[in-house]
Write a protein that holds these residues in place. Structure first.
Motif, PDB file in Angstrom:
ATOM      1  N   GLN A  79      -8.468  -7.555  -1.788  1.00 26.74           N
ATOM      2  CA  GLN A  79      -7.945  -6.209  -1.964  1.00 26.74           C
ATOM      3  C   GLN A  79      -6.507  -6.208  -2.439  1.00 26.74           C
ATOM      4  OE1 GLN A  79      -8.676  -3.609   1.286  1.00 26.74           O
ATOM      5  NE2 GLN A  79     -10.863  -4.017   1.294  1.00 26.74           N
ATOM      6  N   ARG A 130     -10.072   1.785  -1.155  1.00 28.39           N
ATOM      7  CA  ARG A 130     -10.401   0.842  -0.080  1.00 28.39           C
ATOM      8  C   ARG A 130     -11.858   0.999   0.363  1.00 28.39           C
ATOM      9  NH1 ARG A 130      -5.784  -0.416   4.321  1.00 28.39           N
ATOM     10  NH2 ARG A 130      -6.062   1.741   4.894  1.00 28.39           N
ATOM     11  N   LEU A 180       0.825  -1.205   0.000  1.00 29.50           N
ATOM     12  CA  LEU A 180       0.000   0.000   0.000  1.00 29.50           C
ATOM     13  C   LEU A 180       0.862   1.260   0.000  1.00 29.50           C
ATOM     14  CD1 LEU A 180      -2.867  -1.052   2.409  1.00 29.50           C
ATOM     15  CD2 LEU A 180      -2.865  -0.959  -0.061  1.00 29.50           C
ATOM     16  N   PHE A 213      -4.997  -4.042  -5.515  1.00 31.50           N
ATOM     17  CA  PHE A 213      -3.932  -3.054  -5.365  1.00 31.50           C
ATOM     18  C   PHE A 213      -2.691  -3.435  -6.172  1.00 31.50           C
ATOM     19  CE2 PHE A 213      -6.246  -1.453  -1.604  1.00 31.50           C
ATOM     20  CZ  PHE A 213      -6.278  -0.130  -1.988  1.00 31.50           C
ATOM     21  N   ALA A 260     -11.706  -8.302   2.174  1.00 33.09           N
ATOM     22  CA  ALA A 260     -10.315  -7.925   2.403  1.00 33.09           C
ATOM     23  C   ALA A 260      -9.332  -8.811   1.640  1.00 33.09           C
ATOM     24  CB  ALA A 260     -10.009  -7.974   3.897  1.00 33.09           C
TER      25      ALA A 260
END
Lengths: 314, 347
Positions: free
Chosen positions: A288, A275, A242, A292, A285
């Motif tokens: 994700q 998000r 991230l 990303f 989750a």
């Protein structure tokens, strides 16, 4: 209008479009209290990404930030009783030292930064396991509140965490734009051979850039640790991807030289909105990371300056 | 009258930089296999239990050698895969994701097609290899077509892979309990389980590709000097794509052996492979700049890494130290293999 002219404006346009899209689909997104808590949640990530910006700005990368933050969560938890608030200094020192060693290994020993920082990350992991005795540790609630309780208060509705983030952003921005060091960073990022030729002490600039990255990662780890009231050698896992995404979607390319800390602020907000959108779309989750990863590839491909790679992409 | 002057003394040319770099990893491996029993012997001596050096060693025994080799095999496959990429001067950091995806898809297919190698479920093995090849190919495409440096392209693809594996399993572990498949670990020939021989066969195959095929020679050509290779008419893009695809197949092989060893496929199957395999490759003497090294270096490198991991346990060093030791080892290995005269700066 050519793409090259729109490019510098792409990050905030992306942010605006994403915010509008998410807002239209889910009007409750604009609820101030909810928005404020979303922004506050992303503070540790933002601080880590701020530091990472310096490493990427000079054309390197810092893959040790996640492990460094892990180490700091452990150090903060173990030494809180002994040093109180002073544990923050220990954390910052640890970050500076690990970052500076990565920088030294990269510049003086000619080890590419992705290898040197990866390796230093594992050294930090070892240290984290040593200090924690390979267990999850918890802070004493009273001690935590008396030393770091101020981090989580509110003044006139503004969370202190957010204030810390803004202060650090201003600090980093000042460093980047208003100091000789900042100009040197730009010179190194724009073209290292030219910077060397013009007599700049490039090694020192690069070592400092990695050290700053380490310091910010340590601060991120400290805040995260206080927030969760504990420490663990795996606590901050998941931050690395991230943080890199935040820097790159913000518009600081992997090749360095342009972009900067304000871009990273926008990039972090983009990450936050993505998000939030995924939560709204009920993408859970586990998926994700995949999203990303793909966003990262797209961001690199859009921002990277291929003229700097001199035809050969290794 | 002219005299014939002796050229350089033979002693001086015997220890050239190239030669030292070539043989250093093997010497390190031999040194390590002798030094761990020594510490063990010393420890016993202090406790008053004498044993014969090497002969009665717990470390220097066939049983422990088997243990080291079993631990080495999956990492060896992954490290060989990435060796091809590093030979070209690129790097592949996607192995954790690729290994997890291959392991999970293999396990799902294996169980739903019968759950034993004696049925159609054997098709899960080629399927896993194909999945690895496809993932490697995509990885190469992202790197070559989007012109993204390979370390970043592959790192991002690794995250995508891990995320995809998590999506497939939902966090569950899949047990592969077929006795025939698990015989990779359970059946031993001459004290060593079958998986060791499988890994040996794959290593020979990799060596064949590296030294006896055009593709292998092209890897060296690209790594030795990409512009030159391009100028002499080599389709560098194609070589890179094939390199990444081949690496993907070896990652899948690593995944199969990892599942065979533990009997479980999960998202975490790929964990730690990235650092161990990169460490093994550079410690084995393959230069990060490309063009130097190869499969045998990687074999030595993997053994060094696993001998250290195992030896530290045997002589009672705390397990937390391992990651740090490997981290320092990587830096030392890269420093030693770098010819400073030829490098102006690194990013």
């Amino acid at each position: 209008m050519s793409f090259e002219r729109i490019k510098p404006h792409l990050p905030w346009i992306t942010l605006l479009v994403l915010v509008l899209l998410v807002g239209i689909a889910n009007p409750s997104f604009f609820d101030p209290a909810g928005l404020l808590s979303l922004v506050t949640d992303v503070v540790p990530l933002f601080i880590m990404a701020l530091g990472m910006t310096f490493a990427i700005y000079i054309g390197g990368i810092d893959l040790s930030v996640q492990q460094l933050a892990n180490l700091v969560t452990v150090i903060a938890t173990v030494y809180l009783a002994k040093f109180g608030v002073g544990v923050a200094l220990v954390a910052v020192a640890a970050g500076f030292i690990v970052g500076a060693i990565s920088g030294f290994v990269t510049t003086r020993l000619y080890v590419p930064s992705f290898v040197s920082t990866l390796a230093m990350g594992f050294v930090a992991l070892s240290a984290a396991k040593y200090f924690s005795g390979q267990r999850a540790l918890y802070m004493d609630a009273e001690l935590r509140n008396s030393s770091f309780g101020w981090m989580f208060g509110n003044t006139a509705g503004v969370p202190h965490e957010l204030v810390i983030a803004i202060v650090l952003l201003v600090l980093a921005w000042f460093l980047q734009t208003r100091t000789t060091f900042g100009r040197s960073l730009k010179a190194v990022g724009s073209g290292e051979p030219a910077a060397i030729a013009s007599g700049l002490n490039v090694d020192r600039v690069k070592i400092l850039a990695f050290a700053i990255s380490g310091v910010f990662a340590a601060v991120a780890g400290l805040i995260f640790s206080v927030k969760l009231s504990g420490g663990d050698a795996n606590l901050a896992n998941g931050f690395l991807l991230l943080a890199i995404v935040a820097v790159l979607v913000g518009g600081t390319p992997l090749t360095g030289g342009v972009g900067g800390v304000l871009n990273t602020a926008i990039g972090t907000l983009i990450v936050m909105v993505i998000r939030a959108a995924m939560v709204y779309l009920e993408i859970d989750a586990t998926q994700q990371q995949m999203v990303f990863g793909i966003v990262l590839i797209a961001a690199i491909a859009l921002t990277i300056d291929r003229s700097k790679l001199r035809g050969v992409v290794k | 009258m002219t005299e014939v002057v002796a050229q350089t003394a033979p002693r001086a040319s015997f220890l050239t930089r190239d030669r030292i770099i070539k043989w250093a990893p093997l010497l390190v491996l031999v040194f390590l296999t002798l030094v761990f029993p020594f510490f063990e012997w010393l420890e016993d001596l202090q406790e008053g239990k004498q044993h014969l050096f090497l002969v009665d060693s717990r470390f220097f025994s066939i049983r422990n050698a088997a243990r080291i080799l079993i631990a080495s095999t999956p990492a060896l496959m992954v490290a060989i895969g990435v060796t091809f990429i590093i030979l070209m001067g690129s790097i592949d950091l996607s192995m954790e994701g690729t290994v997890s995806v291959c392991a999970v898809i293999f396990a799902f297919a294996f169980i739903s097609w019968g759950g034993t190698l004696a049925s159609w479920a054997w098709l899960a093995i080629p399927l896993a290899l194909v999945v690895g090849a496809v993932l490697g190919f995509i990885n190469g495409l992202v790197h070559v077509r989007l012109k993204i440096p390979s370390f970043m392209a592959s790192l991002a693809m690794g995250f995508v892979g891990t995320g995809f594996a998590l999506l497939l399993t939902g966090g569950d572990r899949i047990r592969v309990e077929d006795e025939i498949f698990r015989s990779l670990l359970t059946v031993r020939w001459f004290n060593f389980p079958i998986m060791v021989y499988v890994a040996l066969a794959m290593t020979l195959l990799a060596w064949f590709i590296q030294s006896r095929t055009t593709l292998g020679r092209n890897f060296y050509a690209v790594g030795g000097g990409e512009e030159l290779a391009h100028a002499s008419g080599l389709n560098v893009t194609r070589v890179r794509l094939m390199g990444f695809t081949l690496a993907g197949v070896f990652f899948a092989m690593g995944a199969l052996l990892a599942v065979g060893r533990i009997g479980i496929a999960e998202t975490a199957t790929g964990n730690n492979f990235m650092f161990i395999s990169i460490t093994a490759v550079v410690v084995g003497g393959t230069a990060l700049w490309g063009g130097i090294g190869g499969v045998w270096n990687t074999l030595v490198g993997v053994l060094i890494v696993n001998v250290i991991n195992n030896g530290m346990v045997v002589i009672g060093l705390p397990s937390y130290a391992q990651d740090g030791v490997l981290g320092l080892l990587v830096i030392i290995a890269v420093v030693l293999s770098t010819d400073r005269k030829s490098v102006s700066f690194v990013k």
